[in-house]
Design a protein around this motif. Structure first.
Motif, short mmCIF file in Angstrom:
data_model
loop_
_atom_site.label_atom_id
_atom_site.label_comp_id
_atom_site.label_asym_id
_atom_site.label_seq_id
_atom_site.Cartn_x
_atom_site.Cartn_y
_atom_site.Cartn_z
N LEU A 206 0.83 -1.20 0.00
CA LEU A 206 0.00 0.00 0.00
C LEU A 206 0.86 1.26 0.00
N GLU A 207 1.95 1.23 0.72
CA GLU A 207 2.86 2.38 0.72
C GLU A 207 3.49 2.59 -0.66
N ARG A 208 3.76 1.49 -1.35
CA ARG A 208 4.28 1.61 -2.72
C ARG A 208 3.24 2.28 -3.62
N ALA A 209 1.97 1.90 -3.45
CA ALA A 209 0.91 2.55 -4.21
C ALA A 209 0.82 4.03 -3.86
N ARG A 210 0.92 4.35 -2.57
CA ARG A 210 0.85 5.75 -2.17
C ARG A 210 1.98 6.57 -2.78
N GLU A 211 3.17 6.02 -2.77
CA GLU A 211 4.31 6.72 -3.36
C GLU A 211 4.06 7.00 -4.84
N LEU A 262 -9.99 3.89 -3.72
CA LEU A 262 -9.76 2.92 -2.66
C LEU A 262 -8.80 1.87 -3.20
N VAL A 263 -7.67 1.74 -2.55
CA VAL A 263 -6.69 0.71 -2.92
C VAL A 263 -6.78 -0.37 -1.85
N ALA A 264 -7.23 -1.56 -2.24
CA ALA A 264 -7.52 -2.61 -1.27
C ALA A 264 -6.88 -3.92 -1.69
N LEU A 265 -6.52 -4.73 -0.70
CA LEU A 265 -5.96 -6.04 -1.00
C LEU A 265 -6.25 -7.01 0.14
N ALA A 266 -6.24 -8.28 -0.22
CA ALA A 266 -6.34 -9.37 0.74
C ALA A 266 -5.20 -10.34 0.43
#
Length: 296
Positions: A206-211, A262-266
């Motif tokens: 998620l942090e990679r996506a935010r960057e 919304l960036v979501a993962l399982a």
């Protein structure tokens, strides 16, 4: 604090409080309380005159091969934590109280409940929507407090409130995390030390996506998803269930990140399935960059 087991008693307490003009806050939980839950309680304490925490491990939201039987339960500890946080009532009904013999009525939010979490856990959100509506009807809160960690659940409950004209305001509180970024979850208790270390891959993805989205201006959703997937695949103990970048209200996948998403993962970590998400904002058009430009 008073422990309430019976639906009719909880309803009578709420009716009396409303009659006296007191603002009621509900924090619905499945117990095994942690600091994430307690952050919701503290927000409820700030906004409300009377705070109710519900503890109910809802069988209707578990599939036949899921962890209902082993889901952590410790009502004594939960009650102690609620006392420390100044909760007024701990509402802990039995399964028979919530779903008596002959129960037949279910709530389903169409179009939002069968994707992502709903696709991986068929029937899950039918159970969630049903029990949340029942709790709203029993407790009659003015405010109900949910954590952003369960992002799809938040979207579904918000839609249910709007569609059914419910007299309750949903207050969404930030995801609470450990120092290394792992989102707090009752299921973290299942993890052994190696799995606990591996589980940080969700936050790192998620942090990679935010960057990429917020710092470097990448707008191609598939490219961002590929970069996140690389983070998960680099962790030997992790197995990706799903990863999605979606509209924050419709939960439809986006191709171009031109609005809040919304960036979501399982992800499966060993035998434990964990979820996480972030809501991210794209950079202005002038700051757009390609993946190639974004690489350090």
């Amino acid at each position: 604090m008073e422990l309430i087991r019976r639906l009719h008693l909880m309803r009578e307490i709420s009716q009396e409080a409303r009659g006296r003009g007191r603002k009621i806050g509900l924090v619905p939980t499945m117990g095994a309380l942690h600091d994430g839950h307690l952050s919701l309680v503290r927000r409820a304490r700030e906004l409300c005159d009377l705070v109710v925490v519900s503890v109910f491990v809802n069988p209707a939201q578990f599939g036949p091969n899921e962890d209902f039987d082993r889901y952590p339960r410790d009502l004594t500890r939960d009650a102690d934590l609620c006392v420390q946080e100044g909760v007024d009532y701990l509402f802990a009904p039995s399964g028979e109280e919530m779903y008596p013999p002959g129960y037949r009525t279910w709530v389903e939010v169409e179009g939002l409940s069968d994707v992502f979490e709903g696709a991986s856990r068929p029937g899950h959100f039918r159970g969630v929507a049903t029990v949340v509506l029942k709790l709203f009807n029993i407790v009659r809160p003015h405010f109900s407090f949910f954590g952003q960690k369960d992002g799809q659940q938040v979207v579904i409950v918000q839609r249910m409130i709007r569609d059914l004209n419910l007299d309750v305001e949903l207050v969404v509180c930030p995801t609470q995390r450990d120092a290394d970024g792992l989102a707090l979850s009752s299921r973290n208790a299942y993890l052994d030390p190696d799995e606990r270390a591996a589980a940080t891959c969700l936050y790192r993805a998620l942090e990679r996506a935010r960057e990429l989205i917020e710092d470097q201006g990448v707008r191609d959703a598939r490219q961002v998803e590929a970069a996140m997937r690389q983070v998960i695949e680099s962790e030997p103990l992790a197995r990706l269930d799903y990863l999605a970048i979606t509209d924050t209200e419709t939960l439809e996948r986006v191709d171009e990140i031109d609005r809040r998403v919304l960036v979501a993962l399982a992800v499966w970590i060993g035998e434990t399935r964990l979820i996480d998400n972030m809501i991210l904002e794209p950079r202005k058009r002038g700051a757009h960059a390609t993946m190639e430009e974004a690489r350090p």
